[in-house]
Design an enzyme around this catalytic site. Structure first.
Site, PDB file in Angstrom:
ATOM      1  N   LYS A  59      36.164  45.096  48.403  1.00 43.24           N
ATOM      2  CA  LYS A  59      36.955  43.941  48.846  1.00 43.24           C
ATOM      3  C   LYS A  59      37.931  44.349  49.960  1.00 43.24           C
ATOM      4  CE  LYS A  59      36.688  41.695  44.323  1.00 43.24           C
ATOM      5  NZ  LYS A  59      37.411  41.364  43.088  1.00 43.24           N
ATOM      6  N   SER A  76      41.811  43.831  44.098  1.00 42.97           N
ATOM      7  CA  SER A  76      41.624  44.287  42.717  1.00 42.97           C
ATOM      8  C   SER A  76      40.354  43.696  42.125  1.00 42.97           C
ATOM      9  CB  SER A  76      42.832  43.903  41.860  1.00 42.97           C
ATOM     10  OG  SER A  76      42.980  42.508  41.840  1.00 42.97           O
ATOM     11  N   ASP A  77      39.955  44.291  41.014  1.00 43.10           N
ATOM     12  CA  ASP A  77      38.798  43.790  40.273  1.00 43.10           C
ATOM     13  C   ASP A  77      38.989  44.112  38.799  1.00 43.10           C
ATOM     14  OD1 ASP A  77      35.986  42.602  40.758  1.00 43.10           O
ATOM     15  OD2 ASP A  77      35.660  44.191  39.283  1.00 43.10           O
ATOM     16  N   THR A  78      38.558  43.192  37.952  1.00 39.98           N
ATOM     17  CA  THR A  78      38.682  43.371  36.502  1.00 39.98           C
ATOM     18  C   THR A  78      37.335  43.145  35.831  1.00 39.98           C
ATOM     19  OG1 THR A  78      40.972  42.559  36.527  1.00 39.98           O
ATOM     20  CG2 THR A  78      39.840  42.513  34.401  1.00 39.98           C
ATOM     21  N   SER A 113      40.987  47.653  38.377  1.00 41.36           N
ATOM     22  CA  SER A 113      41.261  48.598  39.460  1.00 41.36           C
ATOM     23  C   SER A 113      41.972  47.864  40.571  1.00 41.36           C
ATOM     24  CB  SER A 113      39.968  49.196  40.007  1.00 41.36           C
ATOM     25  OG  SER A 113      39.395  50.072  39.072  1.00 41.36           O
TER      26      SER A 113
END
Length: 193
Positions: A59, A76-78, A113
């Site tokens: 991203k 971010s990523d979850t 993250s």
């Protein structure tokens, strides 16, 4: 006040998530929201935080060549990690129902993250929270999906919703990480970036 350290920086939050945006408002950080469509595909051999690290960095990569000297980009990523498999956002109600059935009565990990990127520096970090779910009935799952429509959430649930009130037995780690951002860590890392 430590936020003075950020006053010469322009923070860009690359997230459509209203929860992540609210966290930045609550922290008292001035920021702008800029998003780009990124196809969230990762190599299938990746596991756990390798997946979220990869996607957060992917991203951030979309903003390459655009960042100014005084800007810090936050992506971010979850994911929800259960028995060696990543649960992302559900495709539809049937998919969401199946995810919640899998989580019912079990513990899982929520991994987020975050990638901080400036013109000449990148930092990626992750946080993991272990969540223990009560056994959920089909009626409870149906009610939750019909009422709260959590289709924009990894694992098909929001801990801050009704399901968190009735279904989460205990957690180990950051609550805010499960909501979508390890806010304490983001704050510290931004100050030191």
């Amino acid at each position: 006040m430590s936020l003075k350290l950020l006053e010469n920086k322009k923070i860009i939050l690359a997230s459509k998530s209203p929860r992540r945006q609210q966290f930045f408002k609550d922290l008292g950080i001035d920021f702008t929201v800029k998003t780009k469509e990124v196809e969230e595909i990762y190599p299938e051999e990746l596991e756990g935080e390798e997946i979220t690290n990869y996607l957060a960095e992917l991203k951030a990569l979309a903003f390459d060549e655009e960042l100014q000297d005084d800007e810090i980009l936050v992506t971010s990523d979850t994911i929800v990690w259960l028995k060696g498999k990543a649960l992302g956002k559900p495709k539809d109600k049937k998919d969401a129902f199946m995810m919640l059935q899998k989580l019912s009565g079990r513990k899982h990990k929520v991994i987020t993250s975050v990638c901080l990127k400036s013109k000449n520096k990148v930092l990626t970090f992750s946080e993991t929270t272990v969540v223990h779910f009560e056994k959920l009935s089909s009626e409870e799952i149906d009610f939750y999906l019909d009422t709260y429509k959590p289709y924009d959430k990894a694992g098909s649930y929001g801990i801050q919703d009704w399901i968190g009130l009735i279904g989460v037995k205990k957690i180990k780690g950051s609550y805010f990480n499960v909501v979508g951002l390890p806010v304490h860590r983001v704050y510290r890392e931004l100050l030191n970036f």
